[in-house]
Motif scaffolding. Sequence first.
Motif, PDB file in Angstrom:
ATOM      1  N   GLU A  19       0.855  -1.188   0.000  1.00 16.93           N
ATOM      2  CA  GLU A  19       0.000   0.000   0.000  1.00 16.93           C
ATOM      3  C   GLU A  19       0.893   1.240   0.000  1.00 16.93           C
ATOM      4  OE1 GLU A  19      -3.469   2.090   2.760  1.00 16.93           O
ATOM      5  OE2 GLU A  19      -2.313   0.425   3.578  1.00 16.93           O
ATOM      6  N   ARG A  61       0.751   7.184   3.961  1.00 15.88           N
ATOM      7  CA  ARG A  61       0.428   5.872   4.528  1.00 15.88           C
ATOM      8  C   ARG A  61       1.138   4.831   3.674  1.00 15.88           C
ATOM      9  NH1 ARG A  61      -4.371   4.027   7.366  1.00 15.88           N
ATOM     10  NH2 ARG A  61      -4.699   1.830   6.947  1.00 15.88           N
ATOM     11  N   GLY A  63       2.083   0.492   3.568  1.00 17.34           N
ATOM     12  CA  GLY A  63       1.744  -0.806   4.157  1.00 17.34           C
ATOM     13  C   GLY A  63       2.559  -1.927   3.562  1.00 17.34           C
ATOM     14  N   GLU A  94       0.696   0.426  12.783  1.00 16.47           N
ATOM     15  CA  GLU A  94      -0.434  -0.459  13.070  1.00 16.47           C
ATOM     16  C   GLU A  94      -0.128  -1.857  12.570  1.00 16.47           C
ATOM     17  OE1 GLU A  94      -3.635   1.309  10.910  1.00 16.47           O
ATOM     18  OE2 GLU A  94      -3.955   2.874  12.401  1.00 16.47           O
ATOM     19  N   ASP A  96      -2.370  -5.038  11.508  1.00 19.05           N
ATOM     20  CA  ASP A  96      -3.721  -5.511  11.223  1.00 19.05           C
ATOM     21  C   ASP A  96      -4.782  -4.568  11.782  1.00 19.05           C
ATOM     22  OD1 ASP A  96      -2.608  -7.754   9.976  1.00 19.05           O
ATOM     23  OD2 ASP A  96      -2.553  -8.876  11.855  1.00 19.05           O
ATOM     24  N   GLY A  97      -4.540  -3.256  11.663  1.00 20.36           N
ATOM     25  CA  GLY A  97      -5.493  -2.246  12.109  1.00 20.36           C
ATOM     26  C   GLY A  97      -5.417  -1.907  13.585  1.00 20.36           C
ATOM     27  N   ARG A  98      -4.593  -2.604  14.339  1.00 14.37           N
ATOM     28  CA  ARG A  98      -4.427  -2.351  15.772  1.00 14.37           C
ATOM     29  C   ARG A  98      -3.185  -1.491  15.986  1.00 14.37           C
ATOM     30  NH1 ARG A  98      -1.356  -5.305  19.417  1.00 14.37           N
ATOM     31  NH2 ARG A  98      -1.011  -6.833  17.783  1.00 14.37           N
ATOM     32  N   GLU A  99      -3.337  -0.423  16.745  1.00 14.79           N
ATOM     33  CA  GLU A  99      -2.210   0.476  16.977  1.00 14.79           C
ATOM     34  C   GLU A  99      -1.140  -0.205  17.838  1.00 14.79           C
ATOM     35  OE1 GLU A  99      -1.852   4.591  19.279  1.00 14.79           O
ATOM     36  OE2 GLU A  99      -3.052   4.748  17.431  1.00 14.79           O
ATOM     37  N   ARG A 123      -0.541  -7.505   8.189  1.00 15.73           N
ATOM     38  CA  ARG A 123      -0.356  -6.217   7.483  1.00 15.73           C
ATOM     39  C   ARG A 123       0.198  -5.189   8.464  1.00 15.73           C
ATOM     40  NH1 ARG A 123      -2.378  -2.797   3.159  1.00 15.73           N
ATOM     41  NH2 ARG A 123      -2.299  -4.671   1.910  1.00 15.73           N
ATOM     42  N   THR A 125       1.255  -1.288   8.882  1.00 10.28           N
ATOM     43  CA  THR A 125       0.948  -0.004   8.250  1.00 10.28           C
ATOM     44  C   THR A 125       1.624   1.119   9.008  1.00 10.28           C
ATOM     45  OG1 THR A 125      -1.215  -0.853   7.568  1.00 10.28           O
ATOM     46  CG2 THR A 125      -0.915   1.534   7.517  1.00 10.28           C
ATOM     47  N   ARG A 127       1.510   5.191   9.295  1.00 14.55           N
ATOM     48  CA  ARG A 127       0.770   6.417   8.987  1.00 14.55           C
ATOM     49  C   ARG A 127       1.574   7.593   9.501  1.00 14.55           C
ATOM     50  NH1 ARG A 127      -3.833   5.283  12.158  1.00 14.55           N
ATOM     51  NH2 ARG A 127      -3.540   7.379  12.953  1.00 14.55           N
TER      52      ARG A 127
END
Length: 150
Positions: A19, A61, A63, A94, A96-99, A123, A125, A127
């Motif tokens: 990403e 961002r 990923g 992050e 898998d979407g968890r900080e 994943r 990420t 930001r």
Amino acid sequence: ALRVEGGRRAYLSDLPLAEVRDEGLFGVVWPHRLDRAIAGGPIRVGGLRHAKGVAVHSVARLGWDLGGGYARLRALAGIDDAVAPEGDLVAVLEGDGRELWRARIRGGERPLPLDLDVSGVKRLTLRVDAGERHDIGDHLDLADAWLVRR
């Protein structure tokens, strides 16, 4: 300098990006760079030059698909010395979407060492958001960023 490569270490900048969103502010976009500073020179953080790393300008961002195959992420996070004392941003990692990590990073401050548990993360990420001074000098370096394979 002595550098030992291979084995369980994988540099973040060597992994394919899954990403990419280099958005910037006010119509100006500074694309991310791998193993180079945003301005194109070497990555320099805390007075040291780093051969490997990820450089990102706010707002962005990035990923990576890790597939759950790594245990730890280690790096040194700071504003690139080329623009310090400018720069004021918020960086978030992050899994898998968890900080996993959040920091306010300002130019001229000491770089922050990272040692994060990424066990099972599919994943990862990064930001980067602008701080109080919009995006002036927001050149974030994740210097010497590497993962430890499980």
